[in-house]
Design a protein around this motif. Structure first.
Motif, PDB file in Angstrom:
ATOM      1  N   LEU A 258       0.850  -1.181   0.000  1.00 32.95           N
ATOM      2  CA  LEU A 258       0.000   0.000   0.000  1.00 32.95           C
ATOM      3  C   LEU A 258       0.889   1.235   0.000  1.00 32.95           C
ATOM      4  O   LEU A 258       1.614   1.495   0.964  1.00 32.95           O
ATOM      5  N   PRO A 271      -0.590   6.312   2.282  1.00 28.96           N
ATOM      6  CA  PRO A 271      -1.914   6.347   1.652  1.00 28.96           C
ATOM      7  C   PRO A 271      -2.744   7.546   2.094  1.00 28.96           C
ATOM      8  O   PRO A 271      -2.721   7.927   3.263  1.00 28.96           O
ATOM      9  N   TRP A 284      -8.389   3.634  -4.012  1.00 30.16           N
ATOM     10  CA  TRP A 284      -8.489   2.800  -2.811  1.00 30.16           C
ATOM     11  C   TRP A 284      -9.824   2.068  -2.749  1.00 30.16           C
ATOM     12  O   TRP A 284      -9.904   0.963  -2.196  1.00 30.16           O
TER      13      TRP A 284
END
Length: 446
Positions: A258, A271, A284
């Motif tokens: 991620l 993120p 996402w």
């Protein structure tokens, strides 16, 4: 599901003490064993450039046609760095701090490299990295496919030999090798590279597992020798639909990286921190829906190394707290349905949009006993097939019943319920990645 964090930007390889102390203080328990901290792509890129003489040829490379030997002493020794000796001080401190390293990453080359003579060294480094995994307790190691110096259309044959030679070492050390999707640099523009197509990548994993068993395993082991790690940042740079990628990969997927980026330039942002015009640049929504659809229960690797590099070292303890919160958030959202399965019965708090979304997506599989609300005008009415009761009704629930708050003011409501003496488990239902949404919102006056 483990949430694993990258040490880059946080831990100094030769002076790891302070970084490890900050990691433990933030509650991080699992770290990526990143061999590139001790053998970086930039070191590999510049290695031996001042020693190489015109007219020398590259060393024979696993997976590539054998070339004549160089007419001088080999540029790179047969034995690469003793990685374990360099990493041992950090590993010893990890062990003392109770930090595990479930996944490792082997050294790799830059995407825009022009070096065609380093594939043999990458093979030796990958072998050494696998051996380090056994000593460090790693179950998985990410080893990128070879691409430098390999013609288009010949990637499979080159990598087949490369990975199958590594399979014996992996088998001896009880490690699973994870392939990873790649970009390719074309005149400064990043485009889809080796294993960026999910169908192709899945075929590679399946064929490698089949061939490795044929070559050295008389019976199928508990787990295949090869799997896949999907890098969300690479998918973003390649403008790919991550949900479709994940659905194609299915059970082959053992790990997901991620990281955020702007979709054009390589970076590893935390993120949700790389956004433009009020929206995130990474899909996402598609990623989490895809992970839910395949019931993913592997390794989540959170890479915010670029973000960490931007921050002052004085602020890194606070950044690590945010990093952990982001990791916990992803695990919570991915495992939403597993959370619902945890309880024998469920009651909801809230009779509004979030409750309606719950009933649409989960009401049939996990029907609540009732819902309640602070609005007394709703008591005794029905909402989405549920009776609306006053909050005091929650006091009569059996102890194994979970209360799910369907309201964005969940911290305030949880305090209200605890102050009322309710000691049932209280969970937050704020599913931001549901299979579908209602867009006609309910608006009520107080």
């Amino acid at each position: 599901m483990n949430v694993i964090y990258t040490p880059a930007g946080i831990i100094h390889g030769t002076r790891p003490g302070q970084g490890i102390m900050d990691i433990r203080a933030a509650g991080l328990e699992h770290m990526l064993l990143d061999m590139t901290m001790f053998c970086s792509p930039w070191e590999l890129e510049n290695m031996g450039k001042d020693k190489k003489k015109p007219g020398t040829k590259a060393k024979s490379t696993p997976g590539m046609k054998t070339e004549s030997k160089p007419d001088t002493k080999p540029l790179i020794s047969e034995t690469p760095w003793e990685l374990y000796n360099h990493m041992k001080p950090m590993l010893d401190q990890y062990e003392k701090a109770g930090i595990s390293t479930p996944v490792a990453r082997a050294p790799y080359l830059l995407w825009n490299t022009e070096r065609e003579d380093l594939n043999h060294l990458l093979f030796c480094l990958a072998q050494e990295s696998i051996r380090v995994c056994k000593k460090a307790g790693c179950k998985y190691i990410i080893i990128r496919p070879l691409s430098s110096g390999i013609k288009r259309g010949e990637e499979w044959e080159a990598n087949k030999t490369f990975y199958l030679k590594l399979a014996d070492t992996a088998r001896e050390n009880h490690v699973v090798i994870l392939l990873e999707n790649q970009c390719r640099d074309v005149n400064g523009h990043l485009v889809r590279g080796v294993c960026s197509d999910a169908v192709e990548a899945g075929t590679w994993v399946d064929r490698l597992n089949q061939l490795s068993q044929t070559a050295g395993e008389t019976q199928k082991e508990e787990e295949d020798r090869f799997g896949f790690c999907m890098d969300a940042g690479t998918c973003n740079l390649c403008a790919q639909n991550m949900q479709e990628f994940l659905l194609s990969m299915g059970s082959r997927l053992k790990a997901v990286i991620l990281r955020d980026c702007d979709g054009q330039k390589e970076s590893s942002m935390l993120p949700f921190t790389c956004s433009g015009f009020g929206q995130t640049n990474t899909d996402w929504l598609g990623l989490i829906r895809g992970l839910r659809a395949i019931s993913f229960d592997g390794q989540l690797i959170l890479n915010g190394s670029t973000t960490a590099g931007f921050f002052s070292p004085l602020l890194r303890p606070q950044l690590l707290q945010l990093t952990k919160a982001v990791g916990d958030y992803f695990r919570w959202q991915i495992e939403m349905e597993n959370l619902l399965k945890k309880y024998n019965s469920i009651a909801l708090f809230g009779a509004g949009n979030m409750c309606r979304n719950y009933m649409k997506c989960y009401g049939t599989l996990y029907p609540p006993l009732f819902t309640c609300d602070n609005n007394s005008r709703l008591w005794g009415t029905e909402f989405c097939g549920l009776e609306v009761k006053p909050p005091k009704s929650l006091k009569d629930l059996p102890k194994d019943c979970g209360i799910f708050i369907c309201n964005i003011y969940y911290r305030e409501i949880e305090k209200q319920l605890r102050d009322m003496g309710i000691d049932n488990a209280i969970e937050y239902f704020n599913d931001e990645y549901m299979p579908s949404f209602y867009f006609d919102r309910i608006e009520r006056g107080e």
